[in-house]
Enzyme design. Structure first.
Site, PDB file in Angstrom:
ATOM      1  N   ASP A 223     -29.631 -44.607-116.786  1.00 26.08           N
ATOM      2  CA  ASP A 223     -28.941 -43.914-117.873  1.00 26.08           C
ATOM      3  C   ASP A 223     -29.623 -44.282-119.189  1.00 26.08           C
ATOM      4  OD1 ASP A 223     -26.944 -42.497-119.407  1.00 26.08           O
ATOM      5  OD2 ASP A 223     -25.539 -42.831-117.758  1.00 26.08           O
ATOM      6  N   HIS A 261     -23.022 -30.307-115.258  1.00 23.18           N
ATOM      7  CA  HIS A 261     -22.061 -29.424-115.940  1.00 23.18           C
ATOM      8  C   HIS A 261     -22.020 -29.672-117.448  1.00 23.18           C
ATOM      9  CE1 HIS A 261     -18.162 -32.115-115.807  1.00 23.18           C
ATOM     10  NE2 HIS A 261     -19.229 -32.809-116.195  1.00 23.18           N
TER      11      HIS A 261
END
EC number: 2.1.1.116
Length: 354
Positions: A223, A261
């Site tokens: 990340d 998304h």
């Protein structure tokens, strides 16, 4: 005849008005729920042997000078929302309240708790953003969130650590629920793999659960640097800071759980291409955990999925996608095949093969 038709029309009109009133006051449900979590009603009931009277609850709330009638009205609404159950005690004087199944999701110490999700998503700034839905409908790339806050959501979270912590705790709560379902419903999906990178894996909740379930898999958390810096260490999980738009660590399998998304199709194609480059052609795959919308479906989860789509529209500029959308996206990224697998969650599992 005329009066009968008028009466029927009037009845329909009343129902329509009632439906609209419920929609107008939708925010009330969110904030009543937040209040319920903040003052710990569910936990108090659980710790009181699973049921409680109004007078007992008044004495146990972490508030001073509680107005019992005001509290009763709050409890009455929670009963209507099916969060609490209500019975009249044997003496027939006082009402006794207990937790319905939905109400148990508000317990703060429960593995299934959604309390962090409620607190994270109902914080003031995140509610304020919804006042800018109209401004987010333009043809440019600026989201309602950017219009409201002057920066995109990711930058906002980076520079507002307190709000970021609430948001992260909410995401972690949601992740625990989803990951448990994922590992039960799709156990065979993880068997036989030797290495996995959780791309955009946040604080590491998912990758830790995968490692515990499949200790033979070499697990990596990937990340942004500030996210990795705030994640917990684990002796058997490698933590790698980076940017998925630039590169992705190599592994047999890459996991994108509730990541795509958040992004436009163009961004997703870029991410997926980077993922395809990082996995072996013969044995590799990308596991995507995201909504697969059925727009015309009357399934009980359809509204929740459509709400998530509007959430993406407002906050990130991303979207929830139909099966056809996923097929087009994966083809554009160069994947030769894929399969979509429903699980017992709002999301589905999409396996993409290079």
């Amino acid at each position: 005849m005329g009066s009968s038709i008028d009466a029927e029309t009037h009845e329909v009109d009343i129902k329509d008005q009632a439906q609209l009133w419920n929609i107008i006051y939708g925010y009330a449900d969110s904030l009543v729920l937040r209040c319920t979590v903040e003052i710990g009603i569910a936990d108090i009931i659980k710790n009181n042997n699973g049921s409680i009277t109004l007078s007992e609850l008044v004495s146990k709330l972490p508030l001073s000078n509680v107005n019992s009638d005001n509290l009763y009205r709050l409890l009455r609404y929670l009963v209507h929302l099916n969060i609490l159950g209500q019975q009249t005690c044997a003496a027939g004087v006082d009402r006794v309240y207990s937790l319905k199944p939905v109400g148990t999701l508000l317990l703060k110490d429960s593995e299934r708790s959604m309390a962090p999700v409620i607190l994270g998503l109902s914080q003031k700034d995140f509610l304020f953003v919804w006042n800018f839905v109209k401004e987010g409908l333009g043809t440019g790339s600026t989201t309602a969130f950017e219009k409201a806050m002057g920066m995109d959501m990711w930058k906002y979270l980076e520079v507002n650590p307190n709000q970021s912590q609430l948001f992260d705790e909410g995401q972690a709560g949601e992740t625990r629920l989803l990951t448990k379902t994922l590992l039960v419903d799709c156990r065979d999906t993880f068997q036989g793999m030797d290495s996995l990178v959780d791309v955009g894996g946040g604080n590491g909740t998912t990758i830790k659960a995968i490692h515990e379930a499949f200790p033979h898999i070499k697990c990596t958390l990937y990340d942004l640097p500030h996210v990795i810096a705030n994640s917990d260490d684990h002796p058997n999980i490698l933590k790698v800071p980076g940017d998925m738009f630039m590169s992705v660590p190599s592994a047999q399998v890459l996991l994108l759980k509730c990541v795509l998304h958040d992004w436009t199709d163009e961004h997703c194609v870029n991410i997926l291409k980077k993922c395809k480059e990082a996995i072996p052609k013969e044995t590799g795959k990308v596991i995507i955990v995201d909504v697969a919308l059925e727009e015309e479906s009357e399934h009980e989860l359809t509204k929740a999925r459509l709400i998530l789509d509007i959430d993406m529209l407002v906050n990130t500029g991303g979207r929830e996608r139909t099966a056809e959308d996923w097929e087009n996206l994966l083809k554009r990224a160069g994947f030769r095949s894929h399969k979509i697998r429903p699980i017992r969650a709002i999301q589905s599992v999409i396996e993409a093969f290079p």
